[in-house]
Write an enzyme that holds these catalytic residues in place. Structure first.
Site, PDB file in Angstrom:
ATOM      1  N   GLY A  67     -73.809  27.095  35.683  1.00  0.00           N
ATOM      2  CA  GLY A  67     -73.026  25.867  35.825  1.00  0.00           C
ATOM      3  C   GLY A  67     -73.661  24.887  36.787  1.00  0.00           C
ATOM      4  O   GLY A  67     -74.794  25.079  37.254  1.00  0.00           O
ATOM      5  N   TYR A 120     -54.521  25.780  38.365  1.00  0.00           N
ATOM      6  CA  TYR A 120     -55.855  25.963  38.959  1.00  0.00           C
ATOM      7  C   TYR A 120     -55.756  26.054  40.482  1.00  0.00           C
ATOM      8  O   TYR A 120     -56.374  26.909  41.109  1.00  0.00           O
ATOM      9  CB  TYR A 120     -56.749  24.787  38.544  1.00  0.00           C
ATOM     10  CG  TYR A 120     -58.136  24.812  39.131  1.00  0.00           C
ATOM     11  CD1 TYR A 120     -59.131  25.612  38.565  1.00  0.00           C
ATOM     12  CD2 TYR A 120     -58.462  24.030  40.236  1.00  0.00           C
ATOM     13  CE1 TYR A 120     -60.405  25.613  39.091  1.00  0.00           C
ATOM     14  CE2 TYR A 120     -59.736  24.041  40.774  1.00  0.00           C
ATOM     15  CZ  TYR A 120     -60.702  24.831  40.197  1.00  0.00           C
ATOM     16  OH  TYR A 120     -61.972  24.857  40.733  1.00  0.00           O
TER      17      TYR A 120
END
Length: 314
Positions: A10, A136
């Site tokens: 990522g 989240y």
């Protein structure tokens, strides 16, 4: 040291890999970058097998289900469940295999929505996060709780960093689901190709502190090697370097030599107006750390996107 980096392909993982390859790595360090192709970290058995295979002494835990404002609004439950599973599996596997140190990655969106500014490391659990991404945010907060638990019950050195808005090469440039800056870069690219105006979602007034992924990577190495607190540390540019979304859009337009009009679609949500973070704790440890100037970092990111458009736009 055998350092396992989850989420290694990522944005931040690639930045750490580059910084290590460019001379910041040390002879006594072996770096292992893994992605979701190597193991499904929502599975405890696959996570444990990954750890047994690589036998890390240290872990940088970056893997997460992430997305921009609108993806969060649509999928709060998914963000909660996926990240809770990933984090518990990674931290527990690290504990069971005797990993010496784990550095996990949190986010400034975990802080309370109703708060005073600047926010600092002592304020994480002082109230509910913003309603747009509560799934989240709460999942990420629980890493801090778990780190404290492993420290108290098992004397583990598990800690976490809290970066502000990260951007750079290898970001998620998806316009619908990505974060604001990579989304703007993709939009400017398309507006320039088609000769149309640039439409920015929201009013352009919200303010953010942006940190360049390569700067964050260098700070991650310092945390891994030198930072010994269990309590998290905010990794951010100073409060004075906060910019509005309008200013960010203008910086991208300038970097990509876009001459068209900027239009603000005020029917779209702004999300949190600001989440100004203090980097005073970081500065106490590293008073001389030099951040890449925002416009220079934007220019480098735009150049990377331009050169890698075929893959970066996906």
């Amino acid at each position: 040291k055998r350092i396992l980096v989850t989420g290694g392909t990522g944005l931040v993982g690639r930045a750490i890999e580059k910084v290590v390859a460019d001379g910041e790595g040390r002879p006594d360090e072996e770096w292992i970058f893994v992605s979701s192709r190597d193991a499904d970290l929502t599975s405890s058995s696959e996570t444990k097998a990954l750890f047994e295979r690589h036998k890390p002494t240290h872990v940088i835990h970056l893997a997460a289900m992430v997305g921009g404002l609108f993806k969060n609004i649509r999928s709060n439950l998914d963000f909660w469940r996926t990240n809770i599973h990933i984090n518990d599996n990674v931290l527990h596997s690290a504990h069971e295999l005797g990993v010496q140190k784990v550095v996990s990655c949190l986010s400034t969106c975990i802080f309370p929505d109703k708060t005073t500014y600047p926010i600092d490391e002592t304020m994480i659990h002082n109230g509910p996060p913003h309603s747009s991404n509560f799934g989240y945010s709460y999942a990420k907060r629980m890493i801090d709780i778990q780190n404290r638990g492993y420290s108290e019950q098992h004397d583990r050195r598990f800690t976490a960093v809290i970066p502000t808005n990260v951007f750079g090469p290898h970001d998620n440039f998806n316009i619908e689901d990505g974060h604001v800056l990579p989304g703007l870069i993709h939009k400017v690219y398309l507006a320039k190709q088609s000769g149309s105006a640039l439409t920015v979602w929201g009013t352009g007034k919200p303010r953010r502190q942006f940190i360049y992924s390569l700067d964050l990577a260098r700070l991650f190495l310092w945390v891994l090697r030198e930072y010994d607190e269990v309590e998290p540390i905010i990794l951010s540019v100073g409060e004075e370097d906060e910019v509005s979304i309008r200013e960010a859009a203008e910086a991208v337009a300038e970097a990509m030599e876009f001459r068209g009009e900027l239009v603000f679609d005020t029917t779209k949500s702004d999300g949190q107006f600001k989440k100004t973070a203090s980097n005073a704790k970081l500065r106490r440890y590293l008073p001389g750390f030099q951040f890449t100037p925002f416009r220079k970092a934007v220019k480098e990111t735009c150049a990377w996107f331009d050169a890698n458009y075929a893959n970066a736009r996906k």
